[in-house]
Write a protein that holds these residues in place. Structure first.
Motif, PDB file in Angstrom:
ATOM      1  N   ARG A 168       7.600   2.962   9.618  1.00 36.25           N
ATOM      2  CA  ARG A 168       8.305   3.117   8.568  1.00 36.25           C
ATOM      3  C   ARG A 168       7.486   3.804   7.313  1.00 36.25           C
ATOM      4  N   ALA A 169       6.398   3.292   7.218  1.00 34.29           N
ATOM      5  CA  ALA A 169       5.603   3.711   6.007  1.00 34.29           C
ATOM      6  C   ALA A 169       5.060   5.131   6.171  1.00 34.29           C
ATOM      7  N   HIS A 223       0.733  -1.190   0.192  1.00 32.18           N
ATOM      8  CA  HIS A 223      -0.023  -0.125  -0.019  1.00 32.18           C
ATOM      9  C   HIS A 223       0.920   1.242   0.146  1.00 32.18           C
ATOM     10  N   THR A 224       2.047   1.282   0.749  1.00 36.14           N
ATOM     11  CA  THR A 224       2.757   2.295   0.943  1.00 36.14           C
ATOM     12  C   THR A 224       3.504   2.815  -0.423  1.00 36.14           C
ATOM     13  N   VAL A 226       5.403  10.982   4.879  1.00 41.06           N
ATOM     14  CA  VAL A 226       5.766  12.379   5.225  1.00 41.06           C
ATOM     15  C   VAL A 226       6.905  12.917   4.454  1.00 41.06           C
ATOM     16  N   GLU A 227       7.630  12.121   3.809  1.00 38.67           N
ATOM     17  CA  GLU A 227       8.970  12.483   3.161  1.00 38.67           C
ATOM     18  C   GLU A 227       8.381  12.801   1.715  1.00 38.67           C
ATOM     19  N   VAL A 257       4.938  -5.437  12.783  1.00 44.44           N
ATOM     20  CA  VAL A 257       3.901  -4.900  12.066  1.00 44.44           C
ATOM     21  C   VAL A 257       3.932  -3.502  12.439  1.00 44.44           C
ATOM     22  N   PHE A 258       3.902  -2.992  13.476  1.00 43.33           N
ATOM     23  CA  PHE A 258       3.938  -1.482  13.942  1.00 43.33           C
ATOM     24  C   PHE A 258       5.308  -0.715  13.404  1.00 43.33           C
ATOM     25  N   HIS A 259       6.535  -1.670  13.547  1.00 46.59           N
ATOM     26  CA  HIS A 259       7.641  -0.866  12.828  1.00 46.59           C
ATOM     27  C   HIS A 259       7.382  -0.367  11.765  1.00 46.59           C
ATOM     28  N   GLY A 260       6.744  -1.355  10.664  1.00 45.07           N
ATOM     29  CA  GLY A 260       6.611  -1.385   9.545  1.00 45.07           C
ATOM     30  C   GLY A 260       5.805  -0.182   9.000  1.00 45.07           C
TER      31      GLY A 260
END
Ligand SMILES: [Zn+2]
Length: 497
Positions: free
Chosen positions: A240-241, A179-180, A246-247, A234-237
């Motif tokens: 990162r997403a 998705h990201t 934001v970037e 999963v939350f780390h991912g």
């Protein structure tokens, strides 16, 4: 003044889960937003589930405005909800209409309750729940573009069907990444002022994996378990997403929020069995023998292979002896019970003159119901008219709502009042999260969140009220097959039994 706003929805995110992960350095993007900005606990709707809460996000109304208190709704003259609620049932204007009419370019992807997709000033990937094979973008060509880039996994993470928890967690990590990729490409491809992206992963993995995330759960294995690492990953991912979005977006404002929070559960209350014990509901005498005989067929019906008319014959509805039933639970997700009122309900027997007295007795029975541990089963029981007066006119909705006590989920299955919750180890609760990356007030309730977004985008408040009825729905209603497909997906998520 126009400013670019990025909204990221983490469905089901809860500070009790995020807090400890952040403390161990696992959510650097969220942490930096919290440091530079403001955060809080975001109150969900009542009942606190995705349909009601995202409907409130889209319409800026509490549930008593949009009246969507369940995943499905009952057709007129029916006792049980059977028709999926969707974007066509939302009062207009929605947040996306308001932004569009104010001339803001909108980019919305995977926000629940936006199927069928409708026209916006920009682009939309309609969000869960989406029938197999349906058009789910506006404009329609966007779907071809998504397909040319590997396709968009609109319905995923059906945790009641996935082979194992670790398979679900792996799928969730994959969905976040894929998705990201699409979201980042869309941010570059589309012209946009307000971008909204939904991530369902916290909800799906917490339903099946809350025992790994919350030490209060009796099956919690302690922090050094492999499963804990996998679910935390999963939350780390997701963080990162968030960082990548934001970037890529470089927005003036970032808002992250959930539609509701989560709590651990290990036992289900079966409201219809509780009502049976209390003498409010009766089952047909033949049901036991039929159950055995029809066992295999009933399993097929539950798996969602059979269509609505057959489910009526084999489901909970068929087991009830309506002539001796004064109250029933229309579903597990509606968090309530309904009186069987003569003249109002299809098999009604409670005279309408006895409505108030019967409801009072019923509510005190529910307040007195105890779990096998001797604890109160429901931490509160409320008249539906207090939460949402407009509900009274609707078929198949509760007359009284309840809040299950800690550790308790709800199930429609089974003849005894309590049962182990099985693969489900987490359920929704009202306390969600909200973070904004700049200083300023954060809303207390989810229905205030859309006005924050339009404020940040420089859209005047009047835009919410001017000509509020002119934007009719422009999607077409889902077909029977599409509705069946949505119901099948809801079964995969445990929201329909
Ligand atoms: Zn949700």
């Amino acid at each position: 003044l126009t400013a670019r706003v990025l909204f990221v929805g983490w469905d089901g995110a809860d500070w009790d889960v995020l807090g400890p992960i952040q403390e161990r350095g696992g959510l650097p993007t969220l942490e930096s937003l919290r440091r530079s900005g403001a955060d809080g606990t975001l109150g969900s709707t009542f009942p606190p589930h995705s349909v009601a809460a995202w409907a409130s996000f889209l319409t800026a109304m509490p549930a008593d405005g949009h009246l969507m208190v369940d995943f499905l709704r009952a057709a007129p003259g029916r006792a049980f909800p059977e028709i999926p609620n969707g974007s066509l049932d939302l009062p207009r204007p929605t947040l996306l209409d308001v932004l569009s009419r104010a001339g803001r370019r909108v980019l919305s992807a995977n926000i629940p309750m936006t199927f069928p997709p409708f026209e916006v000033n920009g682009a939309m990937i309609a969000g869960v729940f989406v029938p197999e094979g349906a058009r789910f973008t506006s404009p329609p060509e966007l779907q071809d573009w998504l397909r040319s880039r590997g396709g968009f996994r609109a319905n995923a993470m059906q945790w009641t069907r996935s082979g194992s928890l670790s398979a679900l967690l792996q799928e969730a990590r994959g969905v976040t990444e894929s998705h990201t990729e699409h979201y980042v490409s869309l941010l570059r491809r589309e012209e946009w002022d307000v971008a909204l992206f939904g991530f369902m992963e916290p909800d799906r993995v917490q339903h099946a994996g809350m025992h790994l995330l919350d030490a209060r759960h009796p099956a919690n294995p302690g922090p050094s378990d492999d499963g804990v690492d996998r679910v935390v990953d999963v939350f780390h991912g997701l963080d990162r997403a968030l960082g990548r979005l934001v970037e890529a977006a470089e927005p003036e404002h970032v808002v992250v929020a959930s539609d509701h929070g989560f709590r651990p559960v290990w036992r289900d209350a079966v409201p219809n069995a509780i009502l049976e014990r209390a003498g409010f509901l009766a089952r047909k005498a033949t049901v036991r023998g039929m159950r055995r005989m029809l066992g295999p067929l009933r399993r097929v019906a539950r798996a969602g292979v059979l269509r609505a008319p057959v489910r009526r014959v084999l489901g909970v509805e068929s087991e009830i002896d309506w002539g001796r039933t004064r109250a029933y639970a229309p579903s597990g997700t509606c968090s309530g019970v309904r009186l069987n009122v003569a003249g109002r309900d299809p098999h009604g027997i409670v005279p309408s003159a006895r409505f108030d007295a019967t409801l009072e007795t019923l509510m005190s029975e529910l307040r007195e119901a105890l779990t096998p541990d001797g604890e109160p089963c429901f931490s509160s029981v409320i008249r539906a008219a207090e939460v949402a007066p407009g509900l009274a006119e609707r078929p198949g909705v509760p007359d009284a709502f309840y809040v299950p006590s800690p550790g308790l989920g709800v199930s429609m299955q089974g003849a005894s009042p309590f049962r182990p919750s099985g693969r489900k180890s987490g359920e929704h609760r009202r306390e969600g999260v909200v973070v904004r990356g700049d200083l300023g007030p954060v809303p207390r309730d989810i229905w205030e969140l859309p006005r924050l977004l339009t404020d940040l985008a420089g859209v005047p408040r009047e835009a919410w009220t001017i000509g509020s009825n002119d934007a009719g729905p422009d999607g077409s209603a889902p077909s029977d097959d599409e509705r069946e497909s949505i119901i099948g997906h809801l079964r995969g998520l445990g929201y329909v039994e």
